[in-house]
Write a protein that holds these residues in place. Structure first.
Motif, short mmCIF file in Angstrom:
data_model
loop_
_atom_site.label_atom_id
_atom_site.label_comp_id
_atom_site.label_asym_id
_atom_site.label_seq_id
_atom_site.Cartn_x
_atom_site.Cartn_y
_atom_site.Cartn_z
N LEU A 21 0.81 -1.32 0.00
CA LEU A 21 0.07 0.02 0.05
C LEU A 21 0.77 1.30 -0.19
CD1 LEU A 21 -2.84 1.15 -0.01
CD2 LEU A 21 -2.79 1.12 2.69
N LEU A 22 2.04 1.22 0.92
CA LEU A 22 2.86 2.31 0.89
C LEU A 22 3.63 2.62 -0.44
CD1 LEU A 22 4.57 2.19 4.40
CD2 LEU A 22 2.85 4.04 3.55
N ALA A 23 4.07 1.41 -1.14
CA ALA A 23 4.57 1.47 -2.42
C ALA A 23 3.69 2.13 -3.62
CB ALA A 23 5.01 0.19 -2.93
N VAL A 25 0.64 4.45 -2.67
CA VAL A 25 0.28 5.74 -2.43
C VAL A 25 1.52 6.51 -1.81
CG1 VAL A 25 -1.93 5.03 -2.18
CG2 VAL A 25 -0.67 5.15 -0.11
N GLY A 26 2.54 5.88 -1.32
CA GLY A 26 3.62 6.63 -0.46
C GLY A 26 4.25 7.70 -1.26
N PRO A 27 4.63 7.51 -2.66
CA PRO A 27 5.25 8.74 -3.26
C PRO A 27 4.30 10.21 -3.33
CG PRO A 27 5.71 6.62 -4.29
CD PRO A 27 4.76 6.08 -3.42
N LEU A 28 2.92 9.63 -3.17
CA LEU A 28 1.96 10.83 -3.24
C LEU A 28 1.87 11.41 -1.85
CD1 LEU A 28 -0.81 9.04 -5.48
CD2 LEU A 28 1.03 10.39 -6.17
N LEU A 29 1.99 10.59 -0.91
CA LEU A 29 2.06 11.06 0.35
C LEU A 29 3.10 11.70 0.97
CD1 LEU A 29 -0.21 8.39 2.16
CD2 LEU A 29 -0.96 10.49 1.06
N GLY A 30 4.37 11.36 0.26
CA GLY A 30 5.65 11.91 0.88
C GLY A 30 5.66 13.30 0.82
N GLY A 31 5.22 14.07 0.09
CA GLY A 31 5.26 15.35 -0.07
C GLY A 31 6.20 15.99 -0.71
N ALA A 32 7.44 15.85 -0.22
CA ALA A 32 8.82 16.45 -1.06
C ALA A 32 9.22 15.70 -2.35
CB ALA A 32 10.07 16.45 0.11
N ASP A 33 9.93 16.28 -3.05
CA ASP A 33 10.40 15.88 -4.26
C ASP A 33 11.55 14.95 -3.98
OD1 ASP A 33 11.45 15.12 -6.89
OD2 ASP A 33 11.22 17.03 -7.60
N PRO A 34 11.62 13.75 -4.11
CA PRO A 34 12.84 13.01 -3.76
C PRO A 34 14.27 13.24 -4.42
CG PRO A 34 11.54 11.72 -5.25
CD PRO A 34 10.56 12.71 -4.73
N ARG A 65 12.72 9.58 -0.56
CA ARG A 65 13.58 8.87 -1.43
C ARG A 65 13.37 7.37 -0.89
NH1 ARG A 65 17.13 11.12 -4.56
NH2 ARG A 65 18.72 9.24 -4.38
N LEU A 66 13.02 7.30 0.50
CA LEU A 66 12.82 5.95 0.79
C LEU A 66 11.45 5.14 0.41
CD1 LEU A 66 13.75 3.75 3.05
CD2 LEU A 66 11.88 4.74 4.59
N LEU A 67 10.35 6.15 0.39
CA LEU A 67 9.33 5.77 -0.33
C LEU A 67 9.11 5.55 -1.86
CD1 LEU A 67 6.60 7.98 1.71
CD2 LEU A 67 7.22 5.59 1.95
N THR A 68 10.00 6.26 -2.58
CA THR A 68 9.93 6.10 -4.00
C THR A 68 10.87 4.83 -4.08
OG1 THR A 68 10.06 8.58 -4.37
CG2 THR A 68 11.14 7.08 -6.06
N GLY A 69 11.88 4.47 -3.14
CA GLY A 69 12.74 3.47 -3.48
C GLY A 69 11.79 2.17 -3.17
N LEU A 70 10.88 2.28 -2.23
CA LEU A 70 10.07 1.34 -1.77
C LEU A 70 9.15 0.73 -3.09
CD1 LEU A 70 8.59 -0.54 -0.04
CD2 LEU A 70 7.10 1.38 0.63
#
Length: 267
Positions: A21-23, A25-34, A65-70
């Motif tokens: 699930l984080l993979a 929607v995570g990049p959308l919730l991370g906020g900052a540009d990785p 970056r962690l969420l994008t990497g996930l």
């Protein structure tokens, strides 16, 4: 009476579901540009307002970056496992049948493919064809299918000697129907356990390739690349290593919990 739930299986599947699930929607919730560079915010420690996991040497958000990497790692490992699963299952069933003229050839190809170190073969292939998502996915899938082929061949060969399968063959049931109705359901327990462990292996392999700089494109926010970049800052910014390393360990533990739980459930 229903079998009691295995708490470790539930925990493993729950963690994998949460990570999936984080993979998504995570990049959308991370906020900052990785990939957004802020040199005035470089090497900030974790738990700083606006940077929960700190920043790296270029001021990029470790959380983003962690969420994008996930997302990259889960998608790569999942698709590579699927490719190996499909190819290995088809080849294993053909080899187990023993009646088709190329069954022996498939056995020889499988044995030959397993004689090469998988990671070395994958690294050499990607170094030749080049970096990129599809290069990594297809390479990992194509060099690891013999694992599934061996298991499917052994399990299917055993199932072909069962009475209900012999009865179906005596009734002139077609090979396709025989495989679909009688063999594939019997292979589900072994294949589901193997797929869980194989997913973890693929995630580690992808991270290792990115660590060496021959997996993801240069500069991509992957866990392996994050680990590689952290080597020069082990003492000054240890969170650059601990954050992606903890993420890899968490996914591997979740896969092992799920695999062990499935093995106990189907035992």
């Amino acid at each position: 009476m229903n079998a009691p739930r295995d708490p470790w299986l539930v925990l493993g599947l729950g963690l994998l579901g949460l990570l999936a699930l984080l993979a998504l929607v995570g990049p959308l919730l991370g906020g900052a540009d990785p990939d957004f560079i802020r040199l005035d915010e470089r090497l900030l420690p974790p738990f700083i307002p606006g940077h929960l996991l700190g920043t790296d040497q270029l001021g990029r958000s470790m959380a983003a970056r962690l969420l994008t990497g996930l997302a990259w790692s889960m998608a790569t490992a999942g698709l590579a496992t699927l490719i190996a699963f499909v190819i290995g299952t088809c080849f294993g069933l053909v080899a187990a049948s023993g009646q088709w003229p190329f069954a022996g050839i498939i056995r020889q190809i499988t044995a030959l493919a397993q004689s090469f170190p998988v990671f070395v073969l994958a690294a050499a292939t990607i170094a030749i064809v080049g970096n990129g998502y599809w290069a990594v996915v297809s390479t990992l899938g194509l060099v690891t299918w013999p694992v599934f082929a061996r298991v499917v061949e052994a399990e299917a060969s055993s199932l072909l000697t069962r009475e209900y399968v012999l009865a179906a063959r005596m009734m002139q049931m077609s090979a396709l129907r025989l495989f679909a109705i009688h063999l594939l359901p019997g292979l589900v327990p072994s294949l589901s356990v193997l797929a869980a462990f194989h997913f973890a292996d693929m995630l580690i392999a992808e991270s290792a390739l990115s660590f060496l700089g021959i997996g993801a494109p240069l500069g991509a926010a992957t866990w392996g690349a994050m680990l590689s970049e952290s080597r020069a800052y082990l003492l000054t910014a240890p969170w650059m290593l601990l954050v992606p390393a903890a993420a890899v360990v968490m996914v591997v533990i979740a896969c092992n919990l799920a695999g062990d739980g499935l093995r106990r459930r189907f035992a």
